[in-house]
Design a protein around this motif. Structure first.
Motif, PDB file in Angstrom:
ATOM      1  N   TRP A 124       0.841  -1.195   0.000  1.00  0.00           N
ATOM      2  CA  TRP A 124       0.000   0.000   0.000  1.00  0.00           C
ATOM      3  C   TRP A 124       0.879   1.249   0.000  1.00  0.00           C
ATOM      4  CZ3 TRP A 124      -0.630   4.494   2.539  1.00  0.00           C
ATOM      5  CH2 TRP A 124      -1.779   5.222   2.243  1.00  0.00           C
ATOM      6  N   LEU A 125       1.915   1.249   0.828  1.00  0.00           N
ATOM      7  CA  LEU A 125       2.795   2.414   0.914  1.00  0.00           C
ATOM      8  C   LEU A 125       3.564   2.621  -0.389  1.00  0.00           C
ATOM      9  CD1 LEU A 125       3.461   4.639   2.905  1.00  0.00           C
ATOM     10  CD2 LEU A 125       5.329   3.224   3.776  1.00  0.00           C
ATOM     11  N   GLU A 126       3.949   1.540  -1.032  1.00  0.00           N
ATOM     12  CA  GLU A 126       4.613   1.673  -2.329  1.00  0.00           C
ATOM     13  C   GLU A 126       3.670   2.301  -3.357  1.00  0.00           C
ATOM     14  OE1 GLU A 126       7.077  -0.963  -5.608  1.00  0.00           O
ATOM     15  OE2 GLU A 126       6.698  -1.802  -3.624  1.00  0.00           O
ATOM     16  N   ASP A 127       2.397   1.912  -3.305  1.00  0.00           N
ATOM     17  CA  ASP A 127       1.409   2.420  -4.264  1.00  0.00           C
ATOM     18  C   ASP A 127       0.979   3.859  -3.964  1.00  0.00           C
ATOM     19  OD1 ASP A 127       1.472  -0.076  -5.471  1.00  0.00           O
ATOM     20  OD2 ASP A 127      -0.396  -0.757  -4.523  1.00  0.00           O
ATOM     21  N   HIS A 128       0.920   4.242  -2.693  1.00  0.00           N
ATOM     22  CA  HIS A 128       0.348   5.529  -2.297  1.00  0.00           C
ATOM     23  C   HIS A 128       1.316   6.452  -1.562  1.00  0.00           C
ATOM     24  CE1 HIS A 128      -3.708   4.040  -3.252  1.00  0.00           C
ATOM     25  NE2 HIS A 128      -3.301   2.900  -2.721  1.00  0.00           N
TER      26      HIS A 128
END
Length: 168
Positions: A124-128
């Motif tokens: 999630w952190l990589e995406d957002h």
């Protein structure tokens, strides 16, 4: 199988904590309830020593991940003092690994790096994360993110120490 159960219990707990969080700080109830629930889910988590910007960015990111996307985001390692970083660096070097930088080069020592968990949270952190200036930095470390405010996202490197190898 345990992780989905823990995640569900953490979400239910956060919803129950919304009322006391609202009583404490009406404008920050969701952030507080999220933080309280995640501190119970990840009791060994230590956010002390992070820079103010890093802490604010991570708190905002984990709150959004939690409430908007139902994703838990915890920290396994944040700030490290130089002695701990040196010990980790020497241990990794002895094993021939390339996952730890010396203290003078470490964003952990500067308080701007976070090793996150679980893997779904890291994804999630990589995406957002760019919206919060939190970026995955190394190809070989899905868990390592750094706070890098500025105009352009940093280029991803193969592993820690890669640039030092190139400039030798």
């Amino acid at each position: 199988m345990k992780e989905p159960v823990f995640a569900m219990v953490t979400r239910v707990l956060a919803v129950l904590l919304l009322i006391p969080a609202w009583l404490k700080s009406p404008g920050n109830a969701r952030r507080l309830a999220c933080g309280w629930a995640l501190s119970l889910r990840f009791p060994a988590e230590d956010l002390a020593g992070l820079t103010g910007g890093t802490l604010a960015a991570f708190t905002a990111a984990r709150t959004e991940a939690f409430w908007r996307h139902r994703t838990l985001l915890g920290v396994t390692s944040g700030h490290r003092d130089a002695a701990d970083q040196l010990r980790l660096f020497l241990d990794e070097t002895e094993r021939g690994e390339k996952r730890v930088l010396p203290p003078k080069d470490s964003a952990h020592v500067r308080g701007t790096a976070l090793d996150v968990r679980p893997r779904e949270g890291a994804q999630w952190l990589e995406d957002h994360g760019a919206r919060f200036a939190l970026y995955r930095i190394y190809d070989n470390e899905w868990w390592h993110f750094e706070y890098r405010p500025g105009a352009a996202p940093p280029a991803r490197l193969p592993h820690p120490g890669w640039q030092a190898e190139v400039t030798r």
